[in-house]
Motif scaffolding. Structure first.
Motif, PDB file in Angstrom:
ATOM      1  N   GLU A 173      17.906  16.132  12.609  1.00 29.95           N
ATOM      2  CA  GLU A 173      17.440  15.421  13.451  1.00 29.95           C
ATOM      3  C   GLU A 173      18.856  15.419  14.319  1.00 29.95           C
ATOM      4  OE1 GLU A 173      17.951  10.988  12.274  1.00 29.95           O
ATOM      5  OE2 GLU A 173      15.141  11.167  11.989  1.00 29.95           O
ATOM      6  N   ALA A 174      20.142  15.545  13.351  1.00 27.47           N
ATOM      7  CA  ALA A 174      20.999  16.216  14.223  1.00 27.47           C
ATOM      8  C   ALA A 174      21.255  18.065  14.871  1.00 27.47           C
ATOM      9  CB  ALA A 174      22.542  17.021  13.403  1.00 27.47           C
ATOM     10  N   ASN A 175      20.220  18.569  14.794  1.00 27.28           N
ATOM     11  CA  ASN A 175      19.967  20.154  15.244  1.00 27.28           C
ATOM     12  C   ASN A 175      18.718  19.851  16.220  1.00 27.28           C
ATOM     13  OD1 ASN A 175      21.740  21.735  13.298  1.00 27.28           O
ATOM     14  ND2 ASN A 175      20.397  21.628  12.237  1.00 27.28           N
ATOM     15  N   MET A 176      18.131  19.046  16.272  1.00 29.62           N
ATOM     16  CA  MET A 176      17.029  18.956  17.415  1.00 29.62           C
ATOM     17  C   MET A 176      17.587  18.043  18.456  1.00 29.62           C
ATOM     18  SD  MET A 176      14.636  20.400  16.360  1.00 29.62           S
ATOM     19  CE  MET A 176      12.796  20.927  16.005  1.00 29.62           C
ATOM     20  N   ASP A 177      18.559  17.204  17.972  1.00 26.63           N
ATOM     21  CA  ASP A 177      19.196  16.398  19.232  1.00 26.63           C
ATOM     22  C   ASP A 177      20.330  17.687  19.735  1.00 26.63           C
ATOM     23  OD1 ASP A 177      18.551  14.115  18.253  1.00 26.63           O
ATOM     24  OD2 ASP A 177      19.910  13.534  17.951  1.00 26.63           O
ATOM     25  N   ALA A 178      21.307  18.275  19.435  1.00 21.20           N
ATOM     26  CA  ALA A 178      22.095  19.594  19.770  1.00 21.20           C
ATOM     27  C   ALA A 178      21.207  20.329  20.635  1.00 21.20           C
ATOM     28  CB  ALA A 178      22.201  20.725  18.405  1.00 21.20           C
ATOM     29  N   LEU A 179      19.603  20.627  20.077  1.00 24.59           N
ATOM     30  CA  LEU A 179      19.207  22.736  21.062  1.00 24.59           C
ATOM     31  C   LEU A 179      18.504  21.092  21.756  1.00 24.59           C
ATOM     32  CD1 LEU A 179      17.247  25.033  20.545  1.00 24.59           C
ATOM     33  CD2 LEU A 179      14.937  23.281  19.608  1.00 24.59           C
ATOM     34  N   ASP A 180      18.259  20.145  22.092  1.00 26.93           N
ATOM     35  CA  ASP A 180      17.531  19.155  22.985  1.00 26.93           C
ATOM     36  C   ASP A 180      18.804  19.850  24.318  1.00 26.93           C
ATOM     37  OD1 ASP A 180      15.862  17.614  24.701  1.00 26.93           O
ATOM     38  OD2 ASP A 180      16.971  16.190  24.208  1.00 26.93           O
TER      39      ASP A 180
END
Length: 120
Positions: free
Chosen positions: A92-99
């Motif tokens: 989730e943290a990685n997807m938030d950073a990607l977003d």
């Protein structure tokens, strides 16, 4: 060699038949014959799967004469879920950073004038 509970749980869950047996037992206790009904395998094979699940602590079986119903014991699944949850938070943290990165890129392209079709 001693095996930790999490390893026993994941090992037991690695087989689709055992996962199906657990899903069935989530609806209530059942006998070996009842559990074997949807499968094209022998009662001995189902019993082996049940022994693996029992060894992992995922089911318990009572000893009432010949009637030995199995029932789900989901406690070991809580530790497995917690372990997986740690990695879910990571993704989730990685997807938030990607977003955030993609939004920043989109802002750059939106604020940059297009040079398409311009002539010199």
């Amino acid at each position: 060699m001693a095996t930790d509970q999490l390893s026993l749980t994941f090992s037991a869950l690695s087989d689709p038949t055992r996962r199906a047996l657990l899903a069935r037992l989530a609806g209530g206790e059942a006998t070996v014959n009842e559990l074997a009904e949807p499968f094209e395998m022998t009662l001995a094979a189902i019993s082996k799967h049940l022994r693996v699940l029992e060894g992992a602590g995922l089911i318990s079986r009572s000893k009432d004469a010949q009637y030995r119903p199995a029932r789900l014991d989901a406690r070991p699944l809580a530790a497995a879920s917690e372990w997986i949850g740690d990695y879910a938070r990571f993704w989730e943290a990685n997807m938030d950073a990607l977003d955030s990165y993609l939004n920043a890129l989109q802002q750059l392209t939106t604020n940059t004038p297009s040079t398409a079709g311009e002539t010199k």
